[in-house]
Scaffold this motif. Structure first.
Motif, short mmCIF file in Angstrom:
data_model
loop_
_atom_site.label_atom_id
_atom_site.label_comp_id
_atom_site.label_asym_id
_atom_site.label_seq_id
_atom_site.Cartn_x
_atom_site.Cartn_y
_atom_site.Cartn_z
N LYS A 112 -3.89 7.40 2.15
CA LYS A 112 -4.48 8.72 1.92
C LYS A 112 -3.86 9.39 0.69
N ARG A 113 -2.56 9.28 0.54
CA ARG A 113 -1.87 9.84 -0.65
C ARG A 113 -2.36 9.18 -1.93
N MET A 114 -2.47 7.86 -1.90
CA MET A 114 -2.94 7.12 -3.08
C MET A 114 -4.34 7.57 -3.50
N LEU A 115 -5.22 7.69 -2.51
CA LEU A 115 -6.60 8.07 -2.82
C LEU A 115 -6.68 9.51 -3.32
N ALA A 116 -5.87 10.38 -2.77
CA ALA A 116 -5.81 11.77 -3.27
C ALA A 116 -5.33 11.78 -4.71
N ASN A 117 -4.33 10.94 -5.01
CA ASN A 117 -3.82 10.85 -6.38
C ASN A 117 -4.85 10.27 -7.34
N LYS A 118 -5.80 9.51 -6.82
CA LYS A 118 -6.87 8.94 -7.65
C LYS A 118 -8.04 9.91 -7.80
N GLY A 119 -7.89 11.12 -7.25
CA GLY A 119 -8.89 12.16 -7.46
C GLY A 119 -9.97 12.27 -6.40
N ALA A 120 -9.76 11.66 -5.23
CA ALA A 120 -10.76 11.77 -4.16
C ALA A 120 -10.96 13.23 -3.78
N LYS A 121 -12.19 13.60 -3.55
CA LYS A 121 -12.52 14.97 -3.14
C LYS A 121 -11.96 15.24 -1.75
N GLU A 122 -12.12 14.27 -0.85
CA GLU A 122 -11.55 14.35 0.49
C GLU A 122 -11.37 12.93 1.01
N VAL A 123 -10.42 12.78 1.93
CA VAL A 123 -10.19 11.49 2.58
C VAL A 123 -10.12 11.74 4.07
N LYS A 124 -11.09 11.20 4.77
CA LYS A 124 -11.12 11.28 6.23
C LYS A 124 -10.94 9.88 6.77
N VAL A 125 -10.68 9.80 8.08
CA VAL A 125 -10.38 8.50 8.71
C VAL A 125 -11.21 8.32 9.96
N VAL A 126 -11.79 7.14 10.10
CA VAL A 126 -12.42 6.72 11.34
C VAL A 126 -11.69 5.46 11.79
N SER A 127 -11.25 5.46 13.04
CA SER A 127 -10.48 4.33 13.56
C SER A 127 -11.05 3.89 14.90
N LEU A 128 -11.15 2.59 15.07
CA LEU A 128 -11.60 2.06 16.36
C LEU A 128 -10.62 2.46 17.44
N LEU A 129 -9.31 2.28 17.16
CA LEU A 129 -8.28 2.55 18.15
C LEU A 129 -7.24 3.53 17.63
N ASP A 130 -6.68 4.29 18.56
CA ASP A 130 -5.59 5.20 18.24
C ASP A 130 -4.49 4.96 19.27
N LYS A 131 -3.28 4.76 18.78
CA LYS A 131 -2.12 4.52 19.64
C LYS A 131 -1.07 5.60 19.36
N PRO A 132 -1.30 6.83 19.87
CA PRO A 132 -0.43 7.97 19.50
C PRO A 132 1.03 7.83 19.93
N GLU A 133 1.32 7.05 20.96
CA GLU A 133 2.72 6.88 21.41
C GLU A 133 3.61 6.27 20.33
N ARG A 134 3.02 5.52 19.40
CA ARG A 134 3.80 4.83 18.37
C ARG A 134 3.90 5.62 17.07
N ARG A 135 3.24 6.76 16.98
CA ARG A 135 3.15 7.51 15.74
C ARG A 135 4.51 7.98 15.28
N THR A 136 4.83 7.68 14.02
CA THR A 136 6.05 8.18 13.38
C THR A 136 5.72 9.13 12.24
N GLU A 137 4.46 9.14 11.81
CA GLU A 137 4.01 10.02 10.73
C GLU A 137 2.97 11.00 11.29
N ASP A 138 2.87 12.15 10.65
CA ASP A 138 1.93 13.17 11.08
C ASP A 138 0.54 12.86 10.51
N VAL A 139 -0.12 11.89 11.13
CA VAL A 139 -1.44 11.45 10.70
C VAL A 139 -2.37 11.48 11.90
N VAL A 140 -3.56 12.03 11.69
CA VAL A 140 -4.55 12.10 12.75
C VAL A 140 -5.87 11.58 12.20
N ALA A 141 -6.51 10.68 12.94
CA ALA A 141 -7.84 10.21 12.54
C ALA A 141 -8.86 11.29 12.85
#
Length: 179
Positions: A112-141
């Motif tokens: 997401k950071r890389m794409l923002a640095n490349k000038g993306a207007k917005e970056v959203k995420v769609v994910s088949l699976l979410d495993k929140p128990e393992r999250r170490t970064e503040d990222v939400v699909a």
């Protein structure tokens, strides 16, 4: 069921139904904004999900792929490696990252950071699976198919040492296979 699978978490039918639901929501959201999304599949795990999902998005879309990795076997190594970057410019685009699973969030945060640095207007995420128990970064699909428990999962694009991606469901890998 494959001999190395302890249990099926998400069936082929459930994935199909969820892709119809997600496709409808994505179509509504991007149509309302007047945007044509650039779907960016994160290789290789997103391929089956992206293939099923995009058949259910009822509007014009563009697609591209990135190949990034932060895993060695079952362990997230913390830094990402880019093996294939976008072929399309990200500048002033609405990008929808297509991911197989959001686990620690490290890879997703960096992409997401890389794409923002490349000038993306917005970056959203769609994910088949979410495993929140393992999250170490503040990222939400923005769009999630299924929230799962902290198990090592395979199938429908997910692998262990490049095996099991072709299973038509998401299953839990037996511990004795990877321990």
């Amino acid at each position: 069921m494959h001999k190395d699978v302890a249990e099926v978490l998400v069936s082929r039918e459930e994935i199909h139904e969820k892709c119809i639901e997600l496709g409808k929501k994505i179509t509504e959201d991007y149509t309302a904004k007047g945007e044509i999304p650039l779907l960016v599949g994160l290789l290789s795990g997103s391929v089956p999900f992206m293939s099923e999902l995009m058949k259910n998005i009822e509007m014009d879309i563009c697609i591209d792929f990135m190949d990034v990795s932060s895993y060695d076997g079952t362990t997230s190594v913390g830094s990402i490696r880019i093996d294939k970057d976008l072929s399309t410019s990200a500048a002033d685009r609405s990008i929808l990252l297509v991911e197989d699973i959001v686990d620690t969030g490290k890879t997703l945060l960096e992409v997401k950071r890389m794409l923002a640095n490349k000038g993306a207007k917005e970056v959203k995420v769609v994910s088949l699976l979410d495993k929140p128990e393992r999250r170490t970064e503040d990222v939400v699909a923005d769009y999630v198919g299924f929230t799962i428990k902290n198990e090592f999962v395979i199938g429908y694009g997910l692998d262990y040492n490049q095996k099991y991606r072709n299973l038509p469901y998401v299953g839990v890998l037996k511990r004795e296979v990877y321990e």
